[in-house]
Design an enzyme around this catalytic site. Structure first.
Site, PDB file in Angstrom:
ATOM      1  N   LEU A 106      32.234  34.432  45.917  1.00  0.00           N
ATOM      2  CA  LEU A 106      32.928  33.463  45.075  1.00  0.00           C
ATOM      3  C   LEU A 106      34.438  33.540  45.181  1.00  0.00           C
ATOM      4  CD1 LEU A 106      30.769  33.790  41.834  1.00  0.00           C
ATOM      5  CD2 LEU A 106      30.524  32.147  43.699  1.00  0.00           C
ATOM      6  N   ASP A 142      47.621  35.905  31.962  1.00  0.00           N
ATOM      7  CA  ASP A 142      47.484  35.115  33.185  1.00  0.00           C
ATOM      8  C   ASP A 142      46.614  33.881  32.945  1.00  0.00           C
ATOM      9  OD1 ASP A 142      47.976  34.491  35.844  1.00  0.00           O
ATOM     10  OD2 ASP A 142      46.295  35.672  36.599  1.00  0.00           O
ATOM     11  N   LYS A 147      31.892  41.549  39.954  1.00  0.00           N
ATOM     12  CA  LYS A 147      33.192  41.919  40.505  1.00  0.00           C
ATOM     13  C   LYS A 147      33.094  43.309  41.105  1.00  0.00           C
ATOM     14  CE  LYS A 147      38.129  41.633  39.586  1.00  0.00           C
ATOM     15  NZ  LYS A 147      39.159  41.166  38.630  1.00  0.00           N
ATOM     16  N   GLY A 149      40.353  39.091  46.117  1.00  0.00           N
ATOM     17  CA  GLY A 149      41.695  39.459  45.705  1.00  0.00           C
ATOM     18  C   GLY A 149      42.243  40.515  46.624  1.00  0.00           C
ATOM     19  N   SER A 150      43.297  41.193  46.181  1.00  0.00           N
ATOM     20  CA  SER A 150      43.980  42.161  47.046  1.00  0.00           C
ATOM     21  C   SER A 150      43.122  43.381  47.341  1.00  0.00           C
ATOM     22  CB  SER A 150      45.298  42.592  46.395  1.00  0.00           C
ATOM     23  OG  SER A 150      45.057  43.101  45.094  1.00  0.00           O
ATOM     24  N   PHE A 151      42.258  43.805  46.412  1.00  0.00           N
ATOM     25  CA  PHE A 151      41.409  44.959  46.696  1.00  0.00           C
ATOM     26  C   PHE A 151      40.013  44.819  46.094  1.00  0.00           C
ATOM     27  CE2 PHE A 151      44.222  45.966  43.093  1.00  0.00           C
ATOM     28  CZ  PHE A 151      43.308  46.224  42.080  1.00  0.00           C
TER      29      PHE A 151
END
Length: 213
Positions: free
Chosen positions: A39, A150, A62, A42-44
């Site tokens: 889906l 955010d 996740k 991200g960065s890590f």
């Protein structure tokens, strides 16, 4: 900066799943879950959609892909903050977690209606209803001593009943801690962007969420 995976769970991302799967190194093998849909990344970390085999429930998982440095600490902190607020009907729910597994992961309900970023135009009654639901979720979050930091259309999901669900607490902060938080340019309050300065505006404040909303 913590992982900024966006749970934008719609048909377009499912069509892109094969590409994302290749980039992430293939679907994670997690006990009790079948996860065919990539889906987002991200960065890590990455988010995968699929099914909890025991219940047949659709889920979004996740997964932390890079466990070095402070990444696991950020991941655990995100999970802890989400657990504190996930009981609210307009915030994504936490169903399961295992931070000792390799890779570490936590499981959320899969909100299949997509995000407001993909919604396009809506009617005034719809907008007012979603704004009211967002306000209820934020009041609950702030009463818990947390701010999201955010808020943006891609982090606001719609369930099958067209009700709003707030997602992605990777940038959230405790009001008890005097530390800044990165957000998304174009949505965060001007004072939130002044990280690393001595200005008082860089201290987390509920007004950041109000501005973004």
């Amino acid at each position: 900066m913590s992982d900024e995976v966006t749970l934008d769970q719609d048909a377009e991302l499912l069509r892109r799943g094969q590409t994302l799967s290749a980039q992430a190194g293939g679907a994670p093998q997690l006990p009790g879950y079948e996860l065919p849909h990539a889906l987002g990344e991200g960065s890590f970390g990455a988010v995968w959609g699929g099914t909890q085999l025991r219940t047949g429930q659709p889920v979004a998982v996740k997964v932390l892909l890079r466990t070095g440095g402070l990444n696991l600490g950020f991941f655990a902190a995100e999970l802890d903050r989400l657990i504190q607020v996930a009981e609210h009907p307009h915030i994504v729910s936490v169903l399961d977690a295992d931070l000792s597994h390799r890779p570490p992961f936590f499981v959320m309900s899969w909100v299949k209606g997509g995000s407001l970023a993909k919604r396009g135009k809506c009617s005034l009654p719809e907008a007012l209803r979603w704004l009211e639901q967002l306000a209820e979720a934020l009041c609950f979050t702030h009463d818990k001593g947390l701010i999201h930091c955010d808020l943006k259309p891609s982090n606001l999901l719609l369930d099958e009943s067209e009700n709003l669900r707030v997602a992605d607490f990777g940038q959230s902060r405790s009001l008890r801690l005097e530390e800044g938080a990165l957000g998304t340019i174009g949505f965060m309050a001007p004072e939130q962007s002044r990280l690393g300065t001595e200005e008082r505006g860089a201290t987390p404040n509920v007004r950041w969420d109000v501005y973004a909303a």
